[in-house]
Design a protein around this motif. Structure first.
Motif, PDB file in Angstrom:
ATOM      1  N   MET A  10       0.827  -1.206   0.000  1.00 45.68           N
ATOM      2  CA  MET A  10       0.000   0.000   0.000  1.00 45.68           C
ATOM      3  C   MET A  10       0.863   1.258   0.000  1.00 45.68           C
ATOM      4  N   THR A  11       0.471   2.238  -0.797  1.00 43.50           N
ATOM      5  CA  THR A  11       1.198   3.511  -0.839  1.00 43.50           C
ATOM      6  C   THR A  11       0.420   4.562  -0.050  1.00 43.50           C
ATOM      7  N   TYR A  12       1.060   5.710   0.188  1.00 44.39           N
ATOM      8  CA  TYR A  12       0.375   6.822   0.856  1.00 44.39           C
ATOM      9  C   TYR A  12      -0.861   7.226   0.044  1.00 44.39           C
ATOM     10  N   MET A  13      -0.719   7.231  -1.270  1.00 42.70           N
ATOM     11  CA  MET A  13      -1.831   7.629  -2.128  1.00 42.70           C
ATOM     12  C   MET A  13      -2.987   6.630  -2.008  1.00 42.70           C
ATOM     13  N   ASP A  14      -2.672   5.345  -1.855  1.00 41.90           N
ATOM     14  CA  ASP A  14      -3.707   4.315  -1.695  1.00 41.90           C
ATOM     15  C   ASP A  14      -4.513   4.520  -0.415  1.00 41.90           C
ATOM     16  N   VAL A  15      -3.810   4.807   0.670  1.00 38.77           N
ATOM     17  CA  VAL A  15      -4.454   4.848   1.986  1.00 38.77           C
ATOM     18  C   VAL A  15      -4.851   6.267   2.393  1.00 38.77           C
ATOM     19  N   ASP A  16      -3.847   7.152   2.529  1.00 38.73           N
ATOM     20  CA  ASP A  16      -4.113   8.502   3.044  1.00 38.73           C
ATOM     21  C   ASP A  16      -5.035   9.299   2.124  1.00 38.73           C
ATOM     22  N   TYR A  17      -4.866   9.137   0.811  1.00 39.42           N
ATOM     23  CA  TYR A  17      -5.765   9.853  -0.095  1.00 39.42           C
ATOM     24  C   TYR A  17      -6.977   9.001  -0.469  1.00 39.42           C
ATOM     25  N   GLN A  18      -6.748   7.910  -1.214  1.00 40.27           N
ATOM     26  CA  GLN A  18      -7.873   7.169  -1.779  1.00 40.27           C
ATOM     27  C   GLN A  18      -8.773   6.557  -0.711  1.00 40.27           C
ATOM     28  N   GLY A  19      -8.176   6.038   0.355  1.00 49.88           N
ATOM     29  CA  GLY A  19      -8.971   5.440   1.431  1.00 49.88           C
ATOM     30  C   GLY A  19      -9.934   6.451   2.044  1.00 49.88           C
ATOM     31  N   ASN A  20      -9.408   7.630   2.359  1.00 51.14           N
ATOM     32  CA  ASN A  20     -10.257   8.669   2.936  1.00 51.14           C
ATOM     33  C   ASN A  20     -11.274   9.185   1.918  1.00 51.14           C
ATOM     34  N   SER A  21     -10.869   9.240   0.662  1.00 45.16           N
ATOM     35  CA  SER A  21     -11.781   9.678  -0.399  1.00 45.16           C
ATOM     36  C   SER A  21     -12.951   8.698  -0.529  1.00 45.16           C
ATOM     37  N   ASN A  22     -12.668   7.402  -0.412  1.00 42.28           N
ATOM     38  CA  ASN A  22     -13.722   6.377  -0.448  1.00 42.28           C
ATOM     39  C   ASN A  22     -14.729   6.609   0.686  1.00 42.28           C
ATOM     40  N   LEU A  23     -14.192   6.933   1.862  1.00 47.15           N
ATOM     41  CA  LEU A  23     -15.033   7.170   3.034  1.00 47.15           C
ATOM     42  C   LEU A  23     -15.878   8.441   2.851  1.00 47.15           C
ATOM     43  N   LEU A  24     -15.266   9.470   2.291  1.00 44.56           N
ATOM     44  CA  LEU A  24     -15.983  10.731   2.048  1.00 44.56           C
ATOM     45  C   LEU A  24     -17.157  10.529   1.081  1.00 44.56           C
ATOM     46  N   LYS A  25     -16.937   9.729   0.065  1.00 47.08           N
ATOM     47  CA  LYS A  25     -18.014   9.468  -0.915  1.00 47.08           C
ATOM     48  C   LYS A  25     -19.224   8.832  -0.228  1.00 47.08           C
ATOM     49  N   GLU A  26     -18.966   7.897   0.691  1.00 46.08           N
ATOM     50  CA  GLU A  26     -20.059   7.272   1.446  1.00 46.08           C
ATOM     51  C   GLU A  26     -20.756   8.307   2.331  1.00 46.08           C
ATOM     52  N   ALA A  27     -19.953   9.175   2.970  1.00 47.15           N
ATOM     53  CA  ALA A  27     -20.510  10.212   3.855  1.00 47.15           C
ATOM     54  C   ALA A  27     -21.401  11.175   3.079  1.00 47.15           C
ATOM     55  N   LEU A  28     -20.975  11.532   1.870  1.00 45.64           N
ATOM     56  CA  LEU A  28     -21.764  12.435   1.029  1.00 45.64           C
ATOM     57  C   LEU A  28     -23.065  11.760   0.579  1.00 45.64           C
ATOM     58  N   LYS A  29     -22.951  10.478   0.260  1.00 41.29           N
ATOM     59  CA  LYS A  29     -24.104   9.714  -0.201  1.00 41.29           C
ATOM     60  C   LYS A  29     -25.182   9.647   0.884  1.00 41.29           C
ATOM     61  N   ASN A  30     -24.732   9.503   2.146  1.00 42.00           N
ATOM     62  CA  ASN A  30     -25.673   9.386   3.262  1.00 42.00           C
ATOM     63  C   ASN A  30     -25.948  10.715   3.963  1.00 42.00           C
ATOM     64  N   GLU A  31     -25.487  11.805   3.336  1.00 40.91           N
ATOM     65  CA  GLU A  31     -25.729  13.155   3.859  1.00 40.91           C
ATOM     66  C   GLU A  31     -25.313  13.311   5.318  1.00 40.91           C
TER      67      GLU A  31
END
Length: 289
Positions: free
Chosen positions: A83-104
């Motif tokens: 795993m790279t920093y981009m995989d975890v620190d960026y993409q991982g958090n971005s994945n979580l943000l997308k779910e948060a936006l979806k569920n308002e």
């Protein structure tokens, strides 16, 4: 009793464990993200577990359903498991943000690091700050905290001091105010309640690197022996590592050595003293022997 439901991502990490404890003590309903069933035993007062991989977006579906606030301290210091920093620190958090936006979800707090916005050229910060930018641009109330070094990071000084001598680059006069995880967890919750958008967070004691070294030596009962290395050794080491190794190897070293070459002073919070932490760590290590 607060009626908000919160999700903690990064709950098994140094800060995450303190954060879960703080939230439960304040009466919040808490869901934690874990990677595998066996991690459940690390927590004794959690309301809900969600098993998923932060880097696999599909596995996070539904993680923020019914959630009001998200706290994320997801990130890696040392890259492993491919795993790279981009995989975890960026993409991982971005994945979580997308779910948060979806569920308002109402608000999303992310833990970056002090001066991350000024040091985007470092591999570790390139990924973190890319996510910070994405979070701030999203349609969610955001809170970005920039803590100074954790007390746990200061174990590097203790490890050196055990041998009777601490090595520093330059004159050792640059200052920092590291913070204990319990103190930082309190600030995380307070700032979310206050609706603060961004804040630097450090501990109560502002110490020079020389003072840090002396505290570490004192904890081991060693005489004051600090060797100051010329700064060109630090800059040359970074250049060589960048040229000869992958970011997996040089990322953490680049971060540590760059941080050592400037003051890192954040707003002061908390009650824990680094000297007490060092003494307790040494006591625990001696008891294991």
């Amino acid at each position: 009793m607060d009626s908000k439901k919160v999700l903690v991502a990064g709950a098994t990490g140094y800060l995450g464990q303190f954060l879960v404890k703080e939230l439960k003590e304040r009466g919040y309903w808490v869901r934690v993200l874990i990677r595998k069933e066996s991690q459940k035993k690390r927590f004794d007062k959690v309301d809900d577990f969600f098993i998923g991989q932060i880097t696999q977006a599909d596995s996070l579906e539904g993680i923020t359903e019914g959630i009001d606030w998200v706290f994320s301290s997801i990130g890696i210091t040392r890259q492993k498991d491919g795993m790279t920093y981009m995989d975890v620190d960026y993409q991982g958090n971005s994945n979580l943000l997308k779910e948060a936006l979806k569920n308002e979800v109402e608000a999303f707090q992310y833990i970056s690091a002090i001066n991350g916005d000024k040091l985007k050229q470092l591999k570790i910060f390139e990924a973190k700050e890319r996510f910070v930018d994405e979070l701030k641009a999203s349609k969610i109330k955001s809170c970005v905290l920039r803590p100074n070094g954790f007390f746990s990071d200061m174990r590097d000084f203790l490890n050196m001091a055990k041998g009777g001598r601490v090595y520093l680059f330059g004159d050792g006069n640059f200052k920092l105010n590291p913070i204990h995880g319990a103190d930082l967890a309190k600030v995380c919750v307070d700032k979310m309640i206050e609706g603060i958008e961004e804040e630097t967070v450090g501990g109560m004691d502002i110490l020079s690197q020389n003072e840090l070294a002396e505290l570490a030596l004192k904890a081991w009962g060693k005489p004051k022996k600090v060797t100051h290395l010329p700064d060109w050794i630090r800059t040359t080491t970074i250049k060589l590592l960048r040229a000869l190794t992958s970011s997996k190897t040089y990322g953490p070293v680049e971060f540590f050595m760059t941080a050592m070459a400037s003051d890192n002073i954040a707003h002061k919070y908390g009650t824990h003293k680094l000297e007490d932490f060092f003494n307790a760590e040494v006591q625990a290590l001696k008891e294991k022997l």
